[in-house]
Design a protein around this motif. Structure first.
Motif, PDB file in Angstrom:
ATOM      1  N   ALA A  72      22.061  75.135  13.526  1.00 40.14           N
ATOM      2  CA  ALA A  72      22.017  74.256  12.594  1.00 40.14           C
ATOM      3  C   ALA A  72      23.177  73.824  11.564  1.00 40.14           C
ATOM      4  O   ALA A  72      23.175  73.330  10.428  1.00 40.14           O
ATOM      5  CB  ALA A  72      20.853  75.105  11.515  1.00 40.14           C
ATOM      6  N   ASP A 108      18.732  68.598  17.765  1.00 40.61           N
ATOM      7  CA  ASP A 108      17.806  67.469  17.584  1.00 40.61           C
ATOM      8  C   ASP A 108      18.283  66.125  17.539  1.00 40.61           C
ATOM      9  O   ASP A 108      17.852  65.236  17.911  1.00 40.61           O
ATOM     10  CB  ASP A 108      17.281  67.716  15.968  1.00 40.61           C
ATOM     11  N   SER A 161       7.659  72.147  26.306  1.00 42.40           N
ATOM     12  CA  SER A 161       8.551  72.201  25.071  1.00 42.40           C
ATOM     13  C   SER A 161       8.832  70.548  24.581  1.00 42.40           C
ATOM     14  O   SER A 161       9.025  69.892  25.517  1.00 42.40           O
ATOM     15  CB  SER A 161       9.741  72.810  25.351  1.00 42.40           C
ATOM     16  N   THR A 208      23.815  68.275  16.073  1.00 42.02           N
ATOM     17  CA  THR A 208      22.917  69.173  16.394  1.00 42.02           C
ATOM     18  C   THR A 208      21.815  68.949  17.589  1.00 42.02           C
ATOM     19  O   THR A 208      21.964  67.892  18.189  1.00 42.02           O
ATOM     20  CB  THR A 208      21.805  69.206  15.045  1.00 42.02           C
ATOM     21  N   THR A 216      12.877  75.661  23.202  1.00 45.31           N
ATOM     22  CA  THR A 216      12.046  75.240  21.449  1.00 45.31           C
ATOM     23  C   THR A 216      12.601  76.138  20.567  1.00 45.31           C
ATOM     24  O   THR A 216      12.865  75.776  19.291  1.00 45.31           O
ATOM     25  CB  THR A 216      10.451  75.728  21.860  1.00 45.31           C
ATOM     26  N   GLN A 217      12.647  77.372  20.622  1.00 43.24           N
ATOM     27  CA  GLN A 217      13.039  78.407  19.512  1.00 43.24           C
ATOM     28  C   GLN A 217      14.492  78.184  19.286  1.00 43.24           C
ATOM     29  O   GLN A 217      14.747  78.179  17.907  1.00 43.24           O
ATOM     30  CB  GLN A 217      12.798  79.798  19.999  1.00 43.24           C
ATOM     31  N   SER A 218      15.386  77.929  20.014  1.00 37.69           N
ATOM     32  CA  SER A 218      16.697  77.653  19.727  1.00 37.69           C
ATOM     33  C   SER A 218      17.157  76.176  19.528  1.00 37.69           C
ATOM     34  O   SER A 218      18.272  75.793  19.317  1.00 37.69           O
ATOM     35  CB  SER A 218      17.525  78.293  20.884  1.00 37.69           C
ATOM     36  N   LYS A 219      16.043  75.296  19.702  1.00 37.56           N
ATOM     37  CA  LYS A 219      16.148  73.880  19.420  1.00 37.56           C
ATOM     38  C   LYS A 219      17.302  73.072  20.169  1.00 37.56           C
ATOM     39  O   LYS A 219      18.171  72.485  19.889  1.00 37.56           O
ATOM     40  CB  LYS A 219      16.595  73.532  17.878  1.00 37.56           C
ATOM     41  N   THR A 220      17.324  73.766  21.578  1.00 36.24           N
ATOM     42  CA  THR A 220      18.357  73.241  22.411  1.00 36.24           C
ATOM     43  C   THR A 220      17.750  72.151  23.745  1.00 36.24           C
ATOM     44  O   THR A 220      16.782  72.605  24.189  1.00 36.24           O
ATOM     45  CB  THR A 220      18.982  74.373  23.282  1.00 36.24           C
ATOM     46  N   ALA A 245      19.571  79.653  16.501  1.00 33.97           N
ATOM     47  CA  ALA A 245      19.224  78.650  15.958  1.00 33.97           C
ATOM     48  C   ALA A 245      19.831  78.354  14.516  1.00 33.97           C
ATOM     49  O   ALA A 245      20.172  77.237  14.107  1.00 33.97           O
ATOM     50  CB  ALA A 245      17.740  78.698  15.719  1.00 33.97           C
ATOM     51  N   TYR A 290      11.643  70.186  23.654  1.00 38.06           N
ATOM     52  CA  TYR A 290      12.988  69.852  23.833  1.00 38.06           C
ATOM     53  C   TYR A 290      13.350  69.396  25.135  1.00 38.06           C
ATOM     54  O   TYR A 290      14.532  69.109  25.681  1.00 38.06           O
ATOM     55  CB  TYR A 290      13.732  71.136  23.518  1.00 38.06           C
TER      56      TYR A 290
END
Ligand code: VNL
Length: 394
Positions: A19, A333, A135, A331, A115-119, A15, A137
């Protein structure tokens, strides 16, 4: 315990790297495509991979100055393998997007990693309603079982089908199909006299079908995952259910275009509801089917292929829209934000990624198996426009 800590640390590190896009070492935008390429769900993997490769062949492998790399992994449709592969793809390969997911348990097993890795995680096949809620994401380009089932429960009672037995695979999508079909049929004055569930892995339909025959309903409503339809059709006919006056109806998974043409004339007249038929009569679809067949030794694309093809479209256009400067990668996001709200013409018809639910809004068709040019097809005869997933709780 140890392993979990390691996992959490590795994901936190991933993550952190995600970022800091400016530090990314190369200019490659990586898509980790996890599919069942072997085992019981292999046809789903084969269809989706072929569709993803077709999309890339038609649209190039450079988008907004980034080189697109597709990394395909075989999870053999075992959710533990899906999760392990997703973790490796995020931590080691540093993929920008996760995609694929042949069955619901594989999608659900991967959701926490997204979710944890924002992928961003593009679900191209799995179709249990609740997946998109696992999730923030997740974006889905396939369909949901409630979306497909409700249309058929509206059609059936108007067409002489009042008493129905349901037969579904005993896991997420089957339970969704059973519930939403039944509720709507009852609302429309029909009746479900029995609800049967068969194991998802290595199902034997024979004892269930015998039971249905004895009960003499007007119709048998079936949901089985892609790849299992031919076995249901064969046993349905072998038991003479059609001759006993019982109609076979279901979501389009049962008359899957991957298998339909080999099911024989016994399949003629079967009515299903779904979001995609290879016989959809639009110019765009005709082009898609011809190109797909040409690139794959005549293999006809099914609804899995279209989920994969449109999933690639959503990824490409998100990358194009996510503004970055120079060599920087957007990113997760930013890519996710650019996936939400996409609206476009798919080979299936108009489709829309609802920005709130991240789920697909699309037309659902009623189709009947007919022969056209000597081939069996799901021929569309009615359409319900812009159907949202009726299964969403929020
Ligand atoms: C699922 C739903 C899988 C529909 C399918 O075929 C299908 C699922 C593999 O959500 O597991 O046709």
């Amino acid at each position: 315990m140890k392993r979990r800590n390691f996992t959490a640390a590795a994901l936190a590190a991933a993550a952190f790297v995600a970022a800091l896009p400016a530090l990314a070492q190369d200019n490659t935008f990586k898509i980790g495509l996890i599919l069942p390429m072997s085992g019981q769900q292999a046809t789903t993997g084969r269809q989706i991979e072929a569709a993803a490769r077709l999309y890339m062949a038609q649209n190039g492998d450079t988008v907004a100055g980034k080189k697109i790399q597709l990394i395909v992994k075989d999870d053999t449709s075992l959710p533990d393998a899906t999760r392990r592969l997703a973790q490796e793809l995020v931590v080691n390969d540093k993929v920008n997007v996760l995609a694929g997911f042949g069955i619901t348990p594989s999608a659900l097993a991967t959701a926490p990693i997204a979710t944890q890795s924002k992928t961003p995680m593009v679900v191209m096949a799995a179709a249990t309603s609740s997946i998109t809620e696992a999730s923030p994401y997740i974006v889905r380009t396939s369909f949901t079982l409630p979306q497909a089932s409700v249309a058929l429960a509206d059609w059936a009672p108007k067409n002489g089908i009042k008493k129905v037995v349901t037969l579904v695979s005993d896991y997420g999508p089957g339970i969704d199909a059973e519930k939403f079909f039944k509720e709507r049929l009852i609302f429309n004055g029909g009746q479900v006299t029995e609800s049967l569930r068969v194991p998802m892995r290595n199902p034997d339909f024979a004892p269930f079908l015998q039971k249905v025959r004895d009960g003499k309903p007007d119709a048998l409503f079936v949901f089985v995952p892609s790849g299992a339809g031919a076995a249901v059709m064969k046993q349905f006919l072998e038991r003479g259910m059609d001759k006993a006056g019982i109609k076979l109806i279901g979501t389009g998974d049962v008359t899957d275009d991957d298998q339909l043409n080999d099911m024989g004339d016994g399949a003629l007249g079967v009515v299903t509801s779904h979001h995609y038929s290879a016989a959809h009569p639009s110019a765009l679809n005709k082009k898609f089917v011809a190109a797909f067949e040409k690139a794959n030794k005549g293999m006809r694309p099914n609804f899995m292929a279209v989920g994969g093809y449109d999933g690639m479209r959503v990824i490409y256009e998100a990358l194009r829209a996510a503004k970055t400067t120079g060599k920087a990668m957007p990113t997760g996001d930013a890519v996710l934000a650019a996936m939400k709200g996409q609206i476009f013409e798919s080979p299936r018809g108009k489709m829309f990624i609802d920005a709130q639910t991240r789920d697909v809004v699309q037309d659902i068709y009623l189709r009947k198996v007919e022969k056209k040019d000597g081939q069996l097809h799901n021929v569309e005869f009615d359409v319900i426009k812009d159907v949202k997933d009726p299964g969403k709780t929020k």
